[in-house]
Design a protein around this motif. Sequence first.
Motif, PDB file in Angstrom:
ATOM      1  N   GLY A 121       0.780  -1.231   0.000  1.00  0.00           N
ATOM      2  CA  GLY A 121       0.000   0.000   0.000  1.00  0.00           C
ATOM      3  C   GLY A 121       0.804   1.267   0.000  1.00  0.00           C
ATOM      4  N   VAL A 122       2.133   1.162   0.082  1.00  0.00           N
ATOM      5  CA  VAL A 122       2.983   2.364   0.037  1.00  0.00           C
ATOM      6  C   VAL A 122       3.259   2.652  -1.436  1.00  0.00           C
ATOM      7  N   THR A 123       2.252   3.155  -2.116  1.00  0.00           N
ATOM      8  CA  THR A 123       2.303   3.345  -3.558  1.00  0.00           C
ATOM      9  C   THR A 123       3.029   4.651  -3.915  1.00  0.00           C
ATOM     10  N   PRO A 124       3.528   4.755  -5.145  1.00  0.00           N
ATOM     11  CA  PRO A 124       4.281   5.960  -5.529  1.00  0.00           C
ATOM     12  C   PRO A 124       3.484   7.252  -5.410  1.00  0.00           C
ATOM     13  N   ASP A 125       2.163   7.186  -5.487  1.00  0.00           N
ATOM     14  CA  ASP A 125       1.353   8.402  -5.431  1.00  0.00           C
ATOM     15  C   ASP A 125       0.911   8.759  -4.011  1.00  0.00           C
ATOM     16  N   LEU A 126       1.278   7.949  -3.004  1.00  0.00           N
ATOM     17  CA  LEU A 126       0.871   8.220  -1.625  1.00  0.00           C
ATOM     18  C   LEU A 126       1.678   9.379  -1.063  1.00  0.00           C
ATOM     19  N   ARG A 127       0.984  10.367  -0.518  1.00  0.00           N
ATOM     20  CA  ARG A 127       1.613  11.547   0.064  1.00  0.00           C
ATOM     21  C   ARG A 127       1.343  11.601   1.571  1.00  0.00           C
ATOM     22  N   PHE A 128       2.243  12.255   2.298  1.00  0.00           N
ATOM     23  CA  PHE A 128       2.089  12.345   3.747  1.00  0.00           C
ATOM     24  C   PHE A 128       0.769  13.014   4.130  1.00  0.00           C
ATOM     25  N   GLY A 129       0.341  13.984   3.332  1.00  0.00           N
ATOM     26  CA  GLY A 129      -0.904  14.672   3.632  1.00  0.00           C
ATOM     27  C   GLY A 129      -2.136  13.789   3.568  1.00  0.00           C
ATOM     28  N   GLN A 130      -2.015  12.621   2.930  1.00  0.00           N
ATOM     29  CA  GLN A 130      -3.139  11.696   2.829  1.00  0.00           C
ATOM     30  C   GLN A 130      -3.281  10.821   4.073  1.00  0.00           C
ATOM     31  N   ILE A 131      -2.291  10.835   4.936  1.00  0.00           N
ATOM     32  CA  ILE A 131      -2.353  10.075   6.190  1.00  0.00           C
ATOM     33  C   ILE A 131      -2.897  11.004   7.262  1.00  0.00           C
ATOM     34  N   THR A 132      -4.123  10.777   7.683  1.00  0.00           N
ATOM     35  CA  THR A 132      -4.816  11.723   8.558  1.00  0.00           C
ATOM     36  C   THR A 132      -5.056  11.208   9.971  1.00  0.00           C
ATOM     37  N   ASN A 133      -4.840   9.914  10.211  1.00  0.00           N
ATOM     38  CA  ASN A 133      -5.136   9.370  11.541  1.00  0.00           C
ATOM     39  C   ASN A 133      -3.998   9.585  12.537  1.00  0.00           C
ATOM     40  N   VAL A 134      -2.813   9.885  12.029  1.00  0.00           N
ATOM     41  CA  VAL A 134      -1.648  10.131  12.871  1.00  0.00           C
ATOM     42  C   VAL A 134      -0.626  10.871  12.020  1.00  0.00           C
TER      43      VAL A 134
END
Length: 316
Positions: A121-134
């Motif tokens: 799930g750590v895909t090339p398009d994943l950005r830190f701003g998309q992680i909202t739970n922590v």
Amino acid sequence: MITEANRDGVDEVMMKTCLAFVLGGGGARGALQVGALRALLEAGYQPDLLVGTSIGSVNATGLALWGVNLTGVRALELAYQEAAVSKLMDPRLARFALKTMFLHSDQRASRQVAKFLISKGVTPDLRFGQITNVRLGLIGADLDMGEPVIYGMQPEQSVLEGVLASTALQPWFSPIEKDGHSIVDGGAVSCLPVEPAMALGATEIIALDLNDPNGMLDLDNRQNWYMEKLVYSVTRRQTVIEMALAAERNVPVQHILLKSSPPVPIWDFSKHRELIRVGYETARQSMADWLSRDRFMQGKAHSRIFLEEQLHSKAS
């Protein structure tokens, strides 16, 4: 009974603090952190911030993606099972590294790790701003500047790039070349990233330290022994300095040293089940020690469960 007013008091205390889980580097010994994370979460600790170096960055990212809860820990356990089968780190490279300081990294291993992370799930398009739970911070090392690189300061940064940079330990994995700088495994400058955690706003820290003087290379000759002690001394000194800096800034750190006996080399993921068990037991014992020494006073790391119990006692 916890009244709404009392619960508001708990929320107010928690909002004033930023509890960070700081996860140090140590290769396959990261399984110790997985067990410790289970113990901490079971006890009610809920971090606002996850900061990791090297394998600690992998654990922090996995927990951030899959849930900062026991379900997320279980997913980490399963990932270690797969890593054991994948043989991501070739033990022969450690011996080769002793012969030359200019050994080229294994590009195939770097691609294999990237493929493994993407499958999780750590895909090339994943950005830190998309992680909202922590909040998540991953630590690399800039070889040109001699300082940490903190991924996660900007929401548009790539999570995959952050993990690959933080784990770029030569000779196994390739450095990240960016803007004329070479970024490698964060353990080169901050093996237990206490200082970067404070830069990200941590006011309280629980640090899971994997540094083991006998866990990197095979101790089959004097040269290997010397390399072991050299690496340990450098990383240990880093930790001492960062802990002293935290004390100077009045940021309390609960330090948990995670070790196994016998020690496990950084490339050997086959011992993950035993390491998870040891990590769990070590963290539980550490928490019991905190309580016995009355270490849950103001300015020390608190769990929500403990705060609620204290407020309940006052209300009774």
